[in-house]
Design a protein around this motif. Structure first.
Motif, mmCIF file in Angstrom:
data_model
loop_
_atom_site.group_PDB
_atom_site.id
_atom_site.type_symbol
_atom_site.label_atom_id
_atom_site.label_comp_id
_atom_site.label_asym_id
_atom_site.label_seq_id
_atom_site.Cartn_x
_atom_site.Cartn_y
_atom_site.Cartn_z
ATOM 1 N N GLY A 1 29.173 46.038 33.461
ATOM 2 C CA GLY A 1 28.166 45.368 32.651
ATOM 3 C C GLY A 1 28.018 46.044 31.309
ATOM 4 O O GLY A 1 28.686 47.035 31.006
ATOM 5 N N LYS B 1 32.907 39.185 27.320
ATOM 6 C CA LYS B 1 32.740 37.981 28.140
ATOM 7 C C LYS B 1 33.232 38.147 29.578
ATOM 8 O O LYS B 1 33.092 37.233 30.386
ATOM 9 C CB LYS B 1 33.441 36.796 27.473
ATOM 10 C CG LYS B 1 34.958 36.828 27.467
ATOM 11 C CD LYS B 1 35.491 35.583 26.764
ATOM 12 C CE LYS B 1 37.002 35.458 26.841
ATOM 13 N NZ LYS B 1 37.481 34.242 26.162
ATOM 14 N N CYS C 1 31.030 40.201 34.262
ATOM 15 C CA CYS C 1 30.428 39.418 35.336
ATOM 16 C C CYS C 1 31.312 39.517 36.575
ATOM 17 O O CYS C 1 32.493 39.134 36.531
ATOM 18 C CB CYS C 1 30.272 37.961 34.906
ATOM 19 S SG CYS C 1 29.549 36.891 36.164
ATOM 20 N N GLY C 2 30.763 40.050 37.651
ATOM 21 C CA GLY C 2 31.448 40.021 38.937
ATOM 22 C C GLY C 2 32.587 41.011 39.103
ATOM 23 O O GLY C 2 33.358 40.900 40.057
ATOM 24 N N TYR D 1 38.280 42.715 39.586
ATOM 25 C CA TYR D 1 37.494 42.050 40.625
ATOM 26 C C TYR D 1 37.646 42.790 41.948
ATOM 27 O O TYR D 1 38.679 43.433 42.197
ATOM 28 C CB TYR D 1 37.933 40.593 40.765
ATOM 29 C CG TYR D 1 37.559 39.748 39.569
ATOM 30 C CD1 TYR D 1 36.246 39.316 39.389
ATOM 31 C CD2 TYR D 1 38.500 39.420 38.605
ATOM 32 C CE1 TYR D 1 35.885 38.550 38.282
ATOM 33 C CE2 TYR D 1 38.147 38.656 37.495
ATOM 34 C CZ TYR D 1 36.846 38.222 37.340
ATOM 35 O OH TYR D 1 36.494 37.489 36.236
#
Length: 437
Positions: free
Chosen positions: A373, A391, A394-395, A420
């Motif tokens: 983040g 961008k 996230c995740g 991820y």
């Protein structure tokens, strides 16, 4: 298809001035990085260079072209008189810069049999010649130099991806062909038992000054420096090794749902995971860039997903470190380890560790317990380059330290990598942490 004229350039003129490298030093770095990419691709046939084994990977040919596109669009394209080498290739080799125009779908990059590898190499040469000529004419303004420096680090990221992506592609071949037959086999090794290194509770500063305001390069996601309260904790003196991970497997770690995140357990069941990626069924050999090799029990375990790293830590009665804990420990240390520069391209067992931390840099990326983040006060670069990192916050989860496929001069204590949770085709491993009273 978009035309890569100067009107497509990012709005980078808002970048503040900085005390830039001298032109000669920057030119030398540019040539070195570009030559290194060609050397990494040299063992590949044209057929090797266009294969794409999964949606998350890219063909080697695409890596060579995309990094060239970056310099052509964002550096040479600043000159209104520059004319693109092949305007129709802009669509093919744009990665994810929506503000720069449309792009070919990432999962379909392996379908690009044209342009040929020879044409891509000619494209690289033409852009390199244009950059060299711009240096010779002293035609690169301060902003162009800043973007070019960013581009060299961007290309170093793609050098590592070229290696990890071709490793996955060659592993998918039933013949298990080696990327290079001449890679050294690790000598017989040993490893000291892992020890706990304690840290008192402290307020620590992590992160890097925002570049290009600061003279030292760092990505935007590393800034700004900020203070974090880090509770008392301990870190393992070295990463988890293959023998220790084998004990987890033998103890039924892949069969015990209580050890796993719910999503991780679902992935284990759906994909039949029973060991790290590239291990054979008996756990004695693993696929490497040098082909199938005997697993060194003392080398850091690698090609683990976040889920596997987290499950092992829970089984071991420990946890993963936060990225603040990791950076606090790494800041005083030199960037020493096994890197791509060493030309082994496989994690190695640590040397005698003494009583300190070993292998904080190189060998394997270390999963942390921190979600990827923005830091407090985070600001992206302006224009299209704002899409570089922000961008993707996230995740994904943060990894630290670099690997045996990373260039040494690309790394620093504040560097934040991110993937991820199920991803495991990177050279990713783990170091244990625990809370201290």
């Amino acid at each position: 298809m978009a035309d890569t004229t100067a009107t497509d350039e990012p709005a980078t003129d808002a970048l503040p001035a900085c005390q830039a490298r001298t032109g000669d030093a920057l030119a030398a770095r540019y040539r070195h990085v570009r030559a290194r990419s060609l050397a990494l691709a040299a063992p590949l046939s044209p057929e090797d260079a266009m294969v794409q084994s999964m949606a998350d990977a890219s063909p080697a040919k695409w890596h060579l072209a995309h990094t060239t596109w970056f310099f052509e669009l964002f550096v040479l394209g600043r000159d209104p008189d520059y004319r693109p080498y092949r305007p129709d290739w802009h669509y093919l080799f744009n990665s994810y810069y929506q503000s720069a125009g449309p792009m070919h779908a990432r999962p379909a990059r392996g379908l690009l049999s044209r342009p040929s590898l020879a044409e891509v190499l000619a494209y690289r040469e033409a852009v390199d010649d244009a950059i060299d000529e711009a240096f010779a004419r002293d035609a690169l303004d301060p902003v162009a130099r800043q973007v070019l420096l960013l581009g060299t680090h961007h290309e170093q990221q793609h050098q590592e991806l070229l290696l990890t992506d071709i490793k996955h592609a060659l592993w998918c071949n039933p013949l298990r062909p080696a990327y290079r037959d001449d890679l050294a086999t690790a000598a017989a090794s040993s490893s000291s038992p892992s020890a706990w290194i304690g840290f008192d509770e402290a307020v620590v500063e992590i992160g890097a000054p925002a570049w290009p305001r600061a003279t030292e390069f760092a990505y935007d996601n590393e800034s700004p420096p900020h203070r974090v309260l880090v509770p008392a904790h301990a870190l393992a003196s070295r990463p988890v090794n293959n023998a220790e991970y084998r004990a987890f497997i033998d103890a039924g770690g892949y069969r015990e749902p209580a050890l796993w995140m719910s999503e991780g357990w679902a992935r284990v069941q759906a994909e039949g995971w029973t060991a790290p990626l590239y291990w054979d069924e008996d756990g004695e050999r693993a696929f490497t860039l040098g082909g199938m090799r005997v697993i060194d029990p003392h080398a850091p375990v690698c090609h683990l997903s976040y889920f596997e790293a987290d499950a092992f830590a829970r089984w071991a009665g420990a946890r993963l470190p936060t990225e603040a804990e990791w950076e606090q420990a790494a800041r005083p240390l030199a960037v020493i380890g096994h890197f791509a520069d060493d030309d082994r391209l496989q994690p190695c067992a640590p040397a005698a560790t003494g009583r300190g931390l070993a292998q904080m840099f190189g060998d394997v990326w270390e999963w942390t317990a921190s979600a990827y983040g923005a830091y407090p006060g985070f600001r992206t670069l302006p224009g299209s380059l704002a899409e570089y990192n922000g961008k993707f916050m996230c995740g994904q989860w943060v990894l630290r330290g670099g690997s045996c496929a990373s260039p040494r001069d690309h790394l620093r204590a504040s560097y934040r990598n991110f993937f991820y949770p199920p991803d495991r085709w990177q050279f990713s491993g783990l170091r244990l942490a625990r809370d201290e009273q």
